[in-house]
Design a protein around this motif. Structure first.
Motif, PDB file in Angstrom:
ATOM      1  N   GLY A  50       0.822  -1.205   0.000  1.00 34.70           N
ATOM      2  CA  GLY A  50       0.000   0.000   0.000  1.00 34.70           C
ATOM      3  C   GLY A  50       0.855   1.254   0.000  1.00 34.70           C
ATOM      4  O   GLY A  50       1.998   1.246  -0.458  1.00 34.70           O
ATOM      5  N   VAL A  51       0.292   2.344   0.507  1.00 31.62           N
ATOM      6  CA  VAL A  51       1.025   3.600   0.605  1.00 31.62           C
ATOM      7  C   VAL A  51       1.723   3.585   1.963  1.00 31.62           C
ATOM      8  O   VAL A  51       1.058   3.638   2.992  1.00 31.62           O
ATOM      9  CB  VAL A  51       0.068   4.796   0.508  1.00 31.62           C
ATOM     10  CG1 VAL A  51       0.858   6.097   0.533  1.00 31.62           C
ATOM     11  CG2 VAL A  51      -0.793   4.705  -0.745  1.00 31.62           C
ATOM     12  N   SER A  52       3.033   3.491   1.961  1.00 29.29           N
ATOM     13  CA  SER A  52       3.726   3.337   3.241  1.00 29.29           C
ATOM     14  C   SER A  52       5.164   3.810   3.140  1.00 29.29           C
ATOM     15  O   SER A  52       5.805   3.640   2.111  1.00 29.29           O
ATOM     16  CB  SER A  52       3.716   1.861   3.644  1.00 29.29           C
ATOM     17  OG  SER A  52       4.461   1.668   4.827  1.00 29.29           O
ATOM     18  N   PRO A  53       5.660   4.378   4.227  1.00 31.75           N
ATOM     19  CA  PRO A  53       7.090   4.602   4.285  1.00 31.75           C
ATOM     20  C   PRO A  53       7.787   3.258   4.434  1.00 31.75           C
ATOM     21  O   PRO A  53       7.139   2.242   4.678  1.00 31.75           O
ATOM     22  CB  PRO A  53       7.267   5.450   5.541  1.00 31.75           C
ATOM     23  CG  PRO A  53       6.109   5.089   6.403  1.00 31.75           C
ATOM     24  CD  PRO A  53       4.987   4.746   5.471  1.00 31.75           C
ATOM     25  N   GLN A  54       9.096   3.238   4.298  1.00 29.91           N
ATOM     26  CA  GLN A  54       9.845   2.029   4.611  1.00 29.91           C
ATOM     27  C   GLN A  54       9.906   1.918   6.124  1.00 29.91           C
ATOM     28  O   GLN A  54      10.594   2.675   6.774  1.00 29.91           O
ATOM     29  CB  GLN A  54      11.248   2.122   4.030  1.00 29.91           C
ATOM     30  CG  GLN A  54      11.255   2.137   2.510  1.00 29.91           C
ATOM     31  CD  GLN A  54      12.636   2.410   1.964  1.00 29.91           C
ATOM     32  OE1 GLN A  54      13.556   1.639   2.198  1.00 29.91           O
ATOM     33  NE2 GLN A  54      12.785   3.514   1.261  1.00 29.91           N
ATOM     34  N   LEU A  74       2.996   9.781  -5.299  1.00 30.32           N
ATOM     35  CA  LEU A  74       2.716   9.787  -3.854  1.00 30.32           C
ATOM     36  C   LEU A  74       3.400   8.615  -3.154  1.00 30.32           C
ATOM     37  O   LEU A  74       4.034   8.778  -2.112  1.00 30.32           O
ATOM     38  CB  LEU A  74       1.204   9.739  -3.608  1.00 30.32           C
ATOM     39  CG  LEU A  74       0.803   9.645  -2.129  1.00 30.32           C
ATOM     40  CD1 LEU A  74       1.121  10.937  -1.389  1.00 30.32           C
ATOM     41  CD2 LEU A  74      -0.689   9.304  -1.986  1.00 30.32           C
ATOM     42  N   LYS A  75       3.242   7.417  -3.742  1.00 30.11           N
ATOM     43  CA  LYS A  75       3.841   6.230  -3.116  1.00 30.11           C
ATOM     44  C   LYS A  75       5.351   6.407  -2.986  1.00 30.11           C
ATOM     45  O   LYS A  75       5.942   6.076  -1.960  1.00 30.11           O
ATOM     46  CB  LYS A  75       3.515   4.964  -3.928  1.00 30.11           C
ATOM     47  CG  LYS A  75       2.059   4.532  -3.796  1.00 30.11           C
ATOM     48  CD  LYS A  75       1.769   3.206  -4.498  1.00 30.11           C
ATOM     49  CE  LYS A  75       2.246   2.013  -3.680  1.00 30.11           C
ATOM     50  NZ  LYS A  75       1.645   0.742  -4.137  1.00 30.11           N
ATOM     51  N   ILE A 129       6.371   8.955  -0.249  1.00 28.27           N
ATOM     52  CA  ILE A 129       6.247   8.429   1.111  1.00 28.27           C
ATOM     53  C   ILE A 129       7.281   7.339   1.365  1.00 28.27           C
ATOM     54  O   ILE A 129       7.886   7.270   2.423  1.00 28.27           O
ATOM     55  CB  ILE A 129       4.790   7.967   1.379  1.00 28.27           C
ATOM     56  CG1 ILE A 129       3.863   9.203   1.367  1.00 28.27           C
ATOM     57  CG2 ILE A 129       4.682   7.211   2.704  1.00 28.27           C
ATOM     58  CD1 ILE A 129       2.401   8.939   1.640  1.00 28.27           C
ATOM     59  N   ARG A 130       7.522   6.528   0.353  1.00 33.74           N
ATOM     60  CA  ARG A 130       8.509   5.449   0.505  1.00 33.74           C
ATOM     61  C   ARG A 130       9.932   5.955   0.704  1.00 33.74           C
ATOM     62  O   ARG A 130      10.780   5.241   1.245  1.00 33.74           O
ATOM     63  CB  ARG A 130       8.494   4.526  -0.719  1.00 33.74           C
ATOM     64  CG  ARG A 130       7.736   3.233  -0.480  1.00 33.74           C
ATOM     65  CD  ARG A 130       7.897   2.279  -1.635  1.00 33.74           C
ATOM     66  NE  ARG A 130       9.261   1.807  -1.753  1.00 33.74           N
ATOM     67  CZ  ARG A 130       9.832   0.917  -0.937  1.00 33.74           C
ATOM     68  NH1 ARG A 130       9.146   0.411   0.056  1.00 33.74           N
ATOM     69  NH2 ARG A 130      11.073   0.535  -1.123  1.00 33.74           N
ATOM     70  N   GLN A 131      10.169   7.188   0.250  1.00 27.61           N
ATOM     71  CA  GLN A 131      11.527   7.726   0.426  1.00 27.61           C
ATOM     72  C   GLN A 131      11.877   7.893   1.905  1.00 27.61           C
ATOM     73  O   GLN A 131      13.048   7.975   2.257  1.00 27.61           O
ATOM     74  CB  GLN A 131      11.669   9.055  -0.301  1.00 27.61           C
ATOM     75  CG  GLN A 131      11.946   8.877  -1.786  1.00 27.61           C
ATOM     76  CD  GLN A 131      11.868  10.180  -2.539  1.00 27.61           C
ATOM     77  OE1 GLN A 131      11.833  11.243  -1.921  1.00 27.61           O
ATOM     78  NE2 GLN A 131      11.823  10.101  -3.858  1.00 27.61           N
ATOM     79  N   HIS A 132      10.849   7.978   2.732  1.00 26.11           N
ATOM     80  CA  HIS A 132      11.128   8.106   4.159  1.00 26.11           C
ATOM     81  C   HIS A 132      11.418   6.727   4.726  1.00 26.11           C
ATOM     82  O   HIS A 132      10.542   5.878   4.783  1.00 26.11           O
ATOM     83  CB  HIS A 132       9.936   8.741   4.875  1.00 26.11           C
ATOM     84  CG  HIS A 132       9.763  10.165   4.495  1.00 26.11           C
ATOM     85  ND1 HIS A 132      10.169  11.215   5.276  1.00 26.11           N
ATOM     86  CD2 HIS A 132       9.270  10.736   3.366  1.00 26.11           C
ATOM     87  CE1 HIS A 132       9.910  12.350   4.667  1.00 26.11           C
ATOM     88  NE2 HIS A 132       9.358  12.090   3.505  1.00 26.11           N
TER      89      HIS A 132
END
Lengths: 474, 474
Positions: free
Chosen positions: A394-398, B438-439, B442-445
């Motif tokens: 889904g939409v998530s940080p690592q 967007l994904k 956010i994933r860059q964090h």
């Protein structure tokens, strides 16, 4: 099992360590894990697993594949009434068994399962064709499969406590001896561990089986080294019935018979009391937790944290699609661990995502007597492995990869899946069968219409409400 | 709200009737449902919905969008300790709030939600920027959004019962008057129902709010016709705290203050006793059921079937991604209905999939005082609608469409979704924002590393274990 690629290397995969993660290469040859280390020299095909999570495969340790045909449609009812609807709508052709076994395997694979235990409902009069159809499906798709022909020798009416009423049960349609002979023929014809197909002895449970059926099953299990499987104390009605039938608990009775051992896995185990738990721990049998069907059928919440504290091995099952209308192991693992936080205020007993992974993989392997071969990522074990793609979460940080996998409800996160080194899922696609064809074949069966009339439950329902102490029907 | 297409027609959609289904055309003009009938003359764009299920949009009636940044990583802990980890890892930049509001909206939309209630955690010192960032996100993506700035005027330490200990709580960082002024400025700046943005008054709950804060919130609610929102009795600790603080139950106290009315929605409601339930029913307040966070935090199982029998309106919320690491409404609806079958042997009280749909749509609308405008598929209502594609329901025969949707764990089944007639999801894709961007943003964090050291909980943990009667730490 059809041999996988001779050799390949999974490069830069993220694997869990005691506390955190490390990045490793994994070499696989002839279906075995040969080396795990940083920066191994690549052998064979190289799979770039950078940033992806590699885990041992999970076990879907209790399901009934043919219930796929009744998915989404059986009313919210307790087990004993739900069965009445189930029988009305059961598939009757071996070809359907083949398709639903494939479909059940697909959903298991795409949620991280490399092994399935199919407590297989047999079509009356076509028992051997049923088993043959399921075995054919599992061999084709390539999942490791335990086919457990569901046997009984009492009719459905015997499954409720009598409460002092005198009710004659019609005899079951097949004798105990015939049933045991049928299982033995299935063993001779299909049991083939080296091909990834295992037959189990699997009396359905104390509610519909005589002692003779359990004893005959044990004899077959001993003679052919077969694992044992049964439902155990799924409902309150079964708990009460056992006390009536045996004047002791079902666990005590099965233990006296000698049915419970380290190769026995028991589905549900909702209604065990503390003495049962102590006894079960001694037998070294495995509990298969089916949280979603236990909720849907209102069976109850299994005392899972007590099992853990007693040292009982636990793993997970989806149960059939008619009592949990999905075969998604990740959903079962998520709910089947979180659910129990409500049963103990002391959070130090709660199950972590890492522990859940171990229960679903090693726990499953232990219950199937395969812990020496599968269930962990270790050199010398068989390569039943799954590589998860975190970008599907889904939409998530690592954040924590295992936390996201277990709690995050990822959407088809399996990128690669191997059974004995053979690639079954590649780039998120099941490659061993034609999935669009399968989906369409199954979708062609239209089981609902806008005017489906409710199935008449009345006679069974009246008796059920009486024995369970519920009010009369209006 | 940005106007949708002037006119369009959804053709041959399957819609539920009292018992079964029928196929209808639905005409929508200027955001309103103008006609529902068989074989209507098409107006505007025609969408072929043959064999697809059309339902009113669901409401994600309680979440905290900024928790998306802590998804998958907070340890299994009860609320009061979990909050300590939450604060450690909270986002501190308004730009992050914008991104996590978009992400939370995306998952809500793709699981059938057309409305979101964001109980928005405010960045200290950047409160107005926080609210502005969330509002900007919701306007851009086009979801109907209730932004509920989460306010309190007591410090975290006040949230545990004292049990006779005398513990001084540090004062909270902002005065009650300043906090209320902040909410009033947000109302003046952002409350705009005609644009689909609604500000709510939302004191976090009795555990961290003074009576003055509740009363000030009520005054704002009355002055500006705002809905009211709060957490209520999520944990046993809160139940005990209320008795200490008020010498009566939390429900009784809030009722005496006058906080509870038909425009009040209350998240969790796990620890209400029978007297509370009777009282709550009288107030006509809505219970927002958050089953997954209640399980993950071990808060307990809300007495949902009792609420239904008392006539209390109920709807569902995902809660924030740090306490339910997914924002999938279909998961919440599945578990939040089935879970309660274990609390009542009489299956006649169990929630059916059709009832679950109504709770998630009309139930949500009632709680937000919008039942006259949304929540059902009716001529004259606003077109907040969702069209589901049954071919996304895994491998399945055609069985009951609502059964498959609610129980079947479909994989991204939303084909079209409209808010006030504006298409937000088209052919399964969110069209109003750039989702791949967007994904990736956010994933860059990257919030985890393999050596993340456990957050020191010790002082809080010792006190928590003491007041909850758990054993000492080793």
């Amino acid at each position: 099992m059809t041999q996988g690629q001779a050799a390949f290397t999974i490069q830069n995969a993220l694997v869990p360590t005691e506390q955190g993660y490390q990045t490793v290469d994994v070499q696989i040859t002839d279906g075995w894990i040969r080396a795990i280390a940083s920066e191994l020299p690549p052998v064979g095909q190289v799979i770039n697993a950078s940033g992806q999570l590699l885990l041992p495969g999970f076990v879907n340790a209790h399901t009934h594949s043919s219930e796929l045909w009744q998915r989404g449609m059986i009313s919210p009812l307790p087990l004993e009434l739900w069965l009445t609807e189930l029988y009305e709508l059961a598939p009757l052709e071996p070809e359907q068994i083949y398709l639903s076994a494939l479909g059940t395997a697909v959903e298991t694979l795409l949620s991280g399962g490399t092994t399935i235990v199919d407590h297989l409902v047999l079509i009356p009069g076509k028992e051997e064709e049923t088993i043959a159809a399921a075995v054919r499906a599992y061999r084709e798709i390539g999942i490791r499969a335990f086919v457990a022909p569901l046997i009984q020798d009492l009719s459905l009416e015997a499954g409720l406590p009598m409460r002092g009423e005198s009710i004659a049960h019609p005899p079951y349609g097949r004798s105990t001896a015939e049933t045991l002979a049928l299982v033995e023929r299935a063993v001779n014809q299909f049991h083939c561990p080296e091909a990834g197909i295992y037959i189990m002895v699997a009396p359905t449970g104390i509610q519909l089986c005589s002692d003779a059926l359990f004893e005959g099953s044990m004899a077959l299990s001993d003679r052919y080294q077969l694992c044992r499987h049964a439902h155990l104390l799924e409902t309150k009605a079964q708990y009460d019935l056992a006390r009536e039938k045996y004047s002791c608990s079902a666990v005590e009775h099965l233990d006296r018979l000698g049915f419970l051992n380290a190769q026995t896995s028991l589905a549900h185990c909702v209604w065990l009391d503390d003495a049962d738990i102590t006894l079960l721990a001694k037998t070294r049998a495995t509990v298969v937790h089916n949280p979603l069907s236990n909720l849907r059928l209102g069976s109850g919440i299994a005392p899972l944290l007590k099992y853990r504290r007693a040292g009982i091995n636990i793993t997970f099952g989806c149960d059939g699609s008619a009592s949990n209308d999905s075969q998604d192991l990740l959903e079962v693992i998520k709910i089947g661990t979180m659910l129990h936080n409500t049963t103990d205020f002391d959070y130090r007993h709660w199950i972590t995502p890492r522990e859940a992974v171990q229960m679903a993989s090693l726990g499953g392997a232990i219950g199937l007597n395969l812990a020496g071969q599968i269930g962990t990522l270790e050199v010398g074990k068989i390569a039943d492995l799954v590589l998860y793609d975190p970008t599907q979460h889904g939409v998530s940080p690592q954040s924590d990869p295992i936390g996201l996998l277990i709690w995050g409800r990822p959407i088809q996160p399996v990128r690669y899946l191997w059974v004995e080194g053979r690639p079954i899922v590649t780039e998120g696609q099941v490659t061993t069968i034609d999935l669009p064809w399968l989906k369409e074949e199954i979708r062609q069966h239209n089981l609902w219409n806008s005017e489906r009339s409710p199935i008449p439950l009345n006679r069974t329902e009246s008796r059920y409400r009486r024995v369970m102490g519920l009010g009369e029907l209006a």
